[in-house]
Design an enzyme around this catalytic site. Structure first.
Site, short mmCIF file in Angstrom:
data_model
loop_
_atom_site.label_atom_id
_atom_site.label_comp_id
_atom_site.label_asym_id
_atom_site.label_seq_id
_atom_site.Cartn_x
_atom_site.Cartn_y
_atom_site.Cartn_z
CB SER A 159 13.09 2.94 -11.42
OG SER A 159 11.79 2.65 -11.88
CE1 TYR A 172 10.91 5.77 -7.02
CE2 TYR A 172 10.29 5.27 -9.28
CZ TYR A 172 10.81 4.87 -8.07
OH TYR A 172 11.28 3.58 -7.91
N1 LIG Z 1 8.94 -2.26 -6.46
C1 LIG Z 1 9.09 -1.82 -7.70
O1 LIG Z 1 8.26 -2.10 -8.59
C2 LIG Z 1 10.32 -1.01 -8.07
C3 LIG Z 1 10.51 -0.76 -9.44
C4 LIG Z 1 11.64 -0.04 -9.81
C5 LIG Z 1 12.54 0.39 -8.86
N2 LIG Z 1 12.31 0.15 -7.53
C6 LIG Z 1 13.31 0.62 -6.58
O2 LIG Z 1 13.82 -0.51 -5.90
C7 LIG Z 1 14.32 -0.08 -4.63
C8 LIG Z 1 13.79 -1.01 -3.55
O3 LIG Z 1 12.39 -0.79 -3.42
P1 LIG Z 1 11.33 -1.93 -3.04
O4 LIG Z 1 10.40 -2.02 -4.17
O5 LIG Z 1 12.06 -3.12 -2.56
O6 LIG Z 1 10.52 -1.16 -1.89
P2 LIG Z 1 10.49 -1.22 -0.30
O7 LIG Z 1 10.16 -2.58 0.17
O8 LIG Z 1 9.62 -0.09 0.09
O9 LIG Z 1 12.01 -0.95 0.13
C9 LIG Z 1 12.53 0.33 0.27
C10 LIG Z 1 13.69 0.26 1.24
O10 LIG Z 1 14.24 1.58 1.34
C11 LIG Z 1 14.44 1.85 2.72
N3 LIG Z 1 14.38 3.28 2.98
C12 LIG Z 1 13.41 4.16 2.62
N4 LIG Z 1 13.68 5.37 3.14
C13 LIG Z 1 14.84 5.25 3.84
C14 LIG Z 1 15.60 6.14 4.63
N5 LIG Z 1 15.26 7.43 4.79
N6 LIG Z 1 16.73 5.67 5.22
C15 LIG Z 1 17.10 4.38 5.08
N7 LIG Z 1 16.42 3.48 4.34
C16 LIG Z 1 15.29 3.92 3.75
C17 LIG Z 1 13.31 1.12 3.42
O11 LIG Z 1 13.65 0.86 4.77
P3 LIG Z 1 13.08 1.65 6.04
O12 LIG Z 1 11.69 2.07 5.74
O13 LIG Z 1 13.17 0.62 7.14
O14 LIG Z 1 14.01 2.77 6.27
C18 LIG Z 1 13.28 -0.18 2.63
O15 LIG Z 1 14.21 -1.08 3.15
C19 LIG Z 1 13.90 1.37 -4.45
O16 LIG Z 1 14.99 2.20 -4.77
C20 LIG Z 1 12.81 1.54 -5.50
O17 LIG Z 1 12.72 2.88 -5.91
C21 LIG Z 1 11.22 -0.55 -7.11
#
Ligand SMILES: NC(=O)c1ccc[n+]([C@@H]2O[C@H](COP(=O)([O-])OP(=O)(O)OC[C@H]3O[C@@H](n4cnc5c(N)ncnc54)[C@H](OP(=O)(O)O)[C@@H]3O)[C@@H](O)[C@H]2O)c1
Length: 267
Positions: A159, A172
């Site tokens: 990130s 985070y």
């Molecule tokens: N959205 C943004 O603006 C942003 C910006 C920078 C970086 N990111 C990063 O991008 C990545 C994807 O995030 P997203 O934005 O797409 O959010 P999201 O829709 O909340 O996706 C997060 C994923 O992580 C999985 N997860 C969480 N806890 C878990 C666990 N204990 N075991 C297995 N799977 C788990 C969730 O699945 P389950 O809940 O089904 O387990 C979900 O599939 C993350 O690493 C986030 O930190 C996001």
């Protein structure tokens, strides 16, 4: 014999034949695949012809993803990355189900709200467990596999939050910074085995993770972010890449702000 006897059959002409799909015969694993960028990556990879293993806790979301009409070959595996003892066997089952592995993405992550005066160790370590512990526990055995097979691509979703120590997200940001450093080490270790290791640093992406935030700065859709992530994973140009690219100059500026000034900002 007529002139047409030598003309190519319309059905077998290059224009009529479906173009071979980019991912045909290839195998991918996405951890954190049930929503957001991970789910979009699964959709796009499957659409390209990859056989894809989708891993996350929510079985129903994974099953729905696998059942989408255009899903192609998607295998759902419900798993909590905190169950690190399960990972070696599960990886073995996945590799067997797919018939090998070419591309691995660790997209799992959590970002709970943290108050300005909150110092909650339990909450913070839960973040460390998923964003860093789970990342290492999954990426290590994949790295071992790619090392021995002399090939493969590892993609870690970090990130922009890991580029600086922000007031709002001490742990985070720290998990993302540590993940990026871990990935850099793997990249340097595995380069001579022809294994690529790519660090993606998204800016703000419209996903369930950010849905509750009041205001997103320069947001992009999860679909767009996933397309860029896949494009970067294939390009030899970038090992570390902000997504979308316009966050790169922003990051350069943010990283150059002296600490004394940075602490007065909320960026
Ligand atoms: N959205 C943004 O603006 C942003 C910006 C920078 C970086 N990111 C990063 O991008 C990545 C994807 O995030 P997203 O934005 O797409 O959010 P999201 O829709 O909340 O996706 C997060 C994923 O992580 C999985 N997860 C969480 N806890 C878990 C666990 N204990 N075991 C297995 N799977 C788990 C969730 O699945 P389950 O809940 O089904 O387990 C979900 O599939 C993350 O690493 C986030 O930190 C996001």
């Amino acid at each position: 014999m007529t002139a047409n006897d030598h003309a190519p059959d319309a059905a077998s002409s290059p224009a009529a034949r479906p173009a071979p799909r980019r991912g045909a015969g290839k195998r991918a694993l996405v951890v954190g695949a049930s929503s957001g960028m991970g789910a979009e990556l699964v959709r796009q990879l499957a659409h390209e012809g990859y056989a894809v293993a989708a891993v996350a806790r929510r079985q129903a979301e994974l099953d729905a993803l696998a059942a989408e009409p255009s899903a192609g070959e998607v295998h759902a595996f419900a798993h909590d990355v905190n169950a690190i003892d399960e990972i070696p066997d599960l990886l073995e089952r996945i590799v067997e189900a797919l018939g090998g592995l070419d591309l691995y993405v660790y997209a799992a992550g959590v970002m709970p709200d943290v108050g300005a005066e909150e110092y909650d160790t339990e909450k913070d370590l839960a973040m460390v467990d998923v964003n860093l512990g789970g990342a290492i526990a999954w990426t290590n055995p994949v790295a071992r596999l790619f090392h021995s097979q002399r090939g493969g691509t590892i993609v870690g979703i970090g990130s922009i939050a890991g580029d600086r120590g922000r007031k709002g997200a001490p742990v985070y940001g720290a998990t993302k910074a540590a993940f990026a450093t871990y990935l850099e080490s793997l990249r340097n270790r595995l380069a001579e085995r022809a294994v690529r290791v790519v660090t993606i640093k998204p800016g703000m992406v419209e996903t369930p993770m950010t849905a509750h935030l009041d205001k997103l700065v320069m947001p992009v859709s999860a679909d767009r972010a996933a397309r860029e992530i896949l494009s970067v994973s294939r390009s030899r140009l970038w090992n570390v890449r902000h997504v979308p690219l316009r966050w790169f100059p922003v990051s350069v500026i943010i990283r150059s702000i002296p600490s004394l000034l940075f602490r007065r900002t909320n960026i």
